[in-house]
Design an enzyme around this catalytic site. Structure first.
Site, short mmCIF file in Angstrom:
data_model
loop_
_atom_site.label_atom_id
_atom_site.label_comp_id
_atom_site.label_asym_id
_atom_site.label_seq_id
_atom_site.Cartn_x
_atom_site.Cartn_y
_atom_site.Cartn_z
N GLN A 1 0.83 -1.20 0.00
CA GLN A 1 0.00 0.00 0.00
C GLN A 1 0.87 1.25 0.00
OE1 GLN A 1 -3.33 -0.22 2.55
NE2 GLN A 1 -4.03 1.79 2.01
N PHE A 2 1.17 1.74 -1.21
CA PHE A 2 2.03 2.91 -1.35
C PHE A 2 1.41 4.16 -0.72
CE2 PHE A 2 -0.70 3.48 -5.00
CZ PHE A 2 -0.80 4.85 -5.16
N THR A 3 0.08 4.19 -0.56
CA THR A 3 -0.58 5.39 -0.03
C THR A 3 -0.22 5.66 1.43
OG1 THR A 3 -2.58 4.14 0.52
CG2 THR A 3 -2.50 5.21 -1.65
#
Length: 148
Positions: free
Chosen positions: A78-80
């Site tokens: 999850q890059f966010t």
């Protein structure tokens, strides 16, 4: 490297309405990798997560690890997690690692967990996933390898 840890009774990941990964009792990990992360960050988080005592013992105290309870792990990239929201209302993800850096570190992270005899299911890096879980507790912990 940031990881959000959620103790879970069950969880699954779907892509295009198809379940591609699921676990029963254990941990759901949302894993964010930034450009500056290295194998050292991976190793630190693997050690920390596998030993983290967040499951209840017979006295109902959080005193057992995922290893102790023979729990599973669902790992989702999850890059966010590396969103920068300081300016304006639209997050910037400039700190998130590019796939050529993030994918090998994410795979190394999952393999490190597996080396501890933990069943690890995982999502698909970069895919549009729907993650569902039944939180247990709820217990949610945030780890950041830069804040050791």
């Amino acid at each position: 490297m940031k990881v959000i840890i959620q103790r879970s009774k069950k969880a699954e990941v779907k892509i295009e309405n198809e379940i591609i990964a699921s676990i029963e009792y254990g941990l759901v990990l949302l894993v964010g990798i930034e450009s500056a992360d290295t194998k050292e960050d991976v190793d630190y988080l693997v050690r920390k997560i596998t030993a983290l005592r967040i499951f209840s013992d017979e006295s109902d105290k959080m005193n057992l690890s995922v290893e102790d309870v023979k729990g599973d792990i669902l790992s989702v990239s999850q890059f966010t997690l590396h969103a920068d929201t300081k300016k304006g209302n639209r997050p910037s993800f400039i700190q998130a690692a590019k796939p050529e850096i993030a994918i090998p570190l994410y795979e190394s992270f999952n393999e490190g967990l597996r080396r501890n005899n933990i069943r690890v299911a995982n999502g698909v890096f970069g895919a549009d996933m729907q993650v569902s879980l039944v939180n247990d507790g709820p217990v949610t912990i945030i780890l950041d390898s830069k804040n050791k």
